[in-house]
Motif scaffolding. Structure first.
Motif, short mmCIF file in Angstrom:
data_model
loop_
_atom_site.label_atom_id
_atom_site.label_comp_id
_atom_site.label_asym_id
_atom_site.label_seq_id
_atom_site.Cartn_x
_atom_site.Cartn_y
_atom_site.Cartn_z
N VAL A 92 -15.88 -1.57 16.42
CA VAL A 92 -15.73 0.17 16.64
C VAL A 92 -17.05 0.95 14.86
CG1 VAL A 92 -13.58 0.90 17.92
CG2 VAL A 92 -13.58 -0.43 15.40
N GLU A 93 -17.27 2.09 15.23
CA GLU A 93 -17.59 2.65 14.39
C GLU A 93 -16.51 2.98 13.31
OE1 GLU A 93 -19.05 7.14 13.98
OE2 GLU A 93 -21.04 5.80 14.30
N MET A 94 -15.88 3.94 13.94
CA MET A 94 -14.24 5.03 13.02
C MET A 94 -13.17 3.74 13.67
SD MET A 94 -14.15 8.46 11.01
CE MET A 94 -15.70 8.06 10.85
N ILE A 95 -12.22 4.01 12.75
CA ILE A 95 -10.75 4.74 13.07
C ILE A 95 -9.78 5.18 12.63
CG2 ILE A 95 -8.40 3.11 12.50
CD1 ILE A 95 -10.09 0.11 12.58
N HIS A 96 -10.01 6.43 13.35
CA HIS A 96 -8.87 7.68 13.12
C HIS A 96 -7.49 7.16 12.58
CE1 HIS A 96 -12.35 10.51 15.46
NE2 HIS A 96 -12.15 9.20 15.09
N SER A 97 -7.08 6.16 13.24
CA SER A 97 -5.54 6.05 12.88
C SER A 97 -4.91 5.78 11.81
CB SER A 97 -4.76 5.71 14.46
OG SER A 97 -5.50 4.66 14.71
N VAL A 98 -5.66 5.10 10.57
CA VAL A 98 -4.65 4.40 9.52
C VAL A 98 -4.05 5.56 9.07
CG1 VAL A 98 -5.25 3.04 6.96
CG2 VAL A 98 -6.83 3.05 9.42
N ASP A 99 -2.74 4.37 9.21
CA ASP A 99 -1.72 5.39 8.96
C ASP A 99 -0.20 4.85 7.53
OD1 ASP A 99 -0.30 4.00 10.35
OD2 ASP A 99 1.27 5.09 11.51
N ARG A 100 -0.63 3.43 7.07
CA ARG A 100 -0.10 2.98 6.27
C ARG A 100 -1.01 2.11 5.93
NH1 ARG A 100 0.55 0.98 11.58
NH2 ARG A 100 0.58 -1.18 11.80
N LEU A 101 -0.48 1.83 4.97
CA LEU A 101 -1.72 0.28 4.07
C LEU A 101 -1.37 -1.07 4.07
CD1 LEU A 101 -3.26 0.20 0.65
CD2 LEU A 101 -1.27 -0.48 0.05
N SER A 102 -0.88 -1.70 5.21
CA SER A 102 -0.89 -2.61 5.70
C SER A 102 -1.40 -2.64 6.68
CB SER A 102 1.15 -3.44 6.36
OG SER A 102 1.45 -2.14 7.03
N LEU A 103 -1.46 -1.62 7.57
CA LEU A 103 -2.81 -2.02 8.41
C LEU A 103 -3.82 -1.72 7.58
CD1 LEU A 103 -3.75 -1.21 11.48
CD2 LEU A 103 -3.34 0.74 10.95
N ALA A 104 -4.54 -1.39 6.78
CA ALA A 104 -5.61 -0.54 5.91
C ALA A 104 -6.23 -2.44 5.26
CB ALA A 104 -5.79 -0.48 4.83
N ARG A 105 -4.79 -3.59 4.98
CA ARG A 105 -5.41 -4.52 4.19
C ARG A 105 -6.20 -4.75 4.87
NH1 ARG A 105 -0.08 -4.27 0.40
NH2 ARG A 105 -0.90 -3.86 -1.32
N GLU A 106 -5.66 -5.25 6.36
CA GLU A 106 -5.62 -5.52 7.66
C GLU A 106 -7.17 -5.39 7.77
OE1 GLU A 106 -5.95 -8.55 10.23
OE2 GLU A 106 -4.82 -8.51 8.68
N ILE A 107 -7.34 -4.75 8.24
CA ILE A 107 -8.74 -4.35 8.66
C ILE A 107 -10.19 -4.69 7.71
CG2 ILE A 107 -10.24 -1.94 8.85
CD1 ILE A 107 -7.83 -0.38 9.58
#
Length: 230
Positions: A92-107
């Motif tokens: 994916v070119e972009m993820i629209h749904s980052v809503d928490r730091l733990s998710l951002a860290r996994e990305i």
């Protein structure tokens, strides 16, 4: 009407809404929401000139990427579990749904393995609805600051899903609040953060969203009609 005809009508409505708001129509991009649609429908839309598509479910996205024959770009727009990030890494070119730091860290971890950077939008639950994901407005700035420190993630803007209203005017205050939050963050000197994108507005209210500053509108049913199970 065909998918191509529906696309043409949506594009005209986007242009009209942008002009009404004193904006360049090119400043608004259409994300065609293809969830629960057959890959052939995506190919039909692509042949009609549409190149940007949004998917809500990881397994469906992975399947479609391998089945769609036309050259298209994918955004992930649905709720995303951290343990499924690796499946869409690089797709994916972009993820629209980052809503928490733990998710951002996994990305960050998964894109680091690819030696690439993932563009993301931070999802904000502007209405504070218990049924919807997203950072609260009060926690947003701290979340943005923390995500900005991740080397393989770049924040490009914000996303929201307002409550549903029969009258699209009901959503206007929520779109306006997201725009105001975007400006607040833009005024903060945070490295690796841009506020160039506002993902807001769907089939029923995208014109109001454009008037309030949307740069990405997510439209599916108005183009494909009723969803078909794939």
């Amino acid at each position: 009407m065909s998918i191509a005809d529906n696309l043409g009508q949506i594009e005209k409505r986007i242009e009209k809404a942008a002009v009404k708001a004193g904006r360049e129509p090119a400043s608004v991009r259409l994300v065609v929401v293809s969830k629960m649609q057959q890959p052939s429908a995506v190919d039909d839309a692509a042949r009609a000139g549409q190149r940007l598509f949004g998917e809500n479910y990881v397994q469906e996205l992975v399947s479609k990427v391998s089945q769609v024959g036309e050259q298209v770009t994918w955004h992930f727009i649905g709720s995303l579990q951290s343990n499924k990030v690796r499946q869409i890494a690089g797709l994916v070119e972009m993820i629209h749904s980052v809503d928490r730091l733990s998710l951002a860290r996994e990305i960050d971890r998964q894109w680091q393995k690819l030696g690439r950077i993932c563009n993301v939008l931070v999802q904000v639950n502007v209405a504070g609805e218990a049924t919807k994901s997203g950072s609260s407005a009060g926690e947003l700035l701290e979340l943005v600051r923390n995500i900005s420190l991740l080397p393989n993630v770049r924040i490009k803007g914000l996303m929201t899903m307002p409550p549903f209203f029969d009258d699209p005017e009901g959503a206007r205050p929520y779109f306006r609040e997201l725009r105001d939050l975007s400006r607040m963050i833009a005024d903060e000197p945070i490295a690796n953060v841009e506020m160039n994108e506002l993902s807001m507005g769907m089939s029923g209210d995208f014109e109001v969203a454009i008037e309030e500053g949307a740069t990405l509108v997510r439209v599916g049913s108005a183009i494909f009609g009723e969803r078909q199970a794939s």
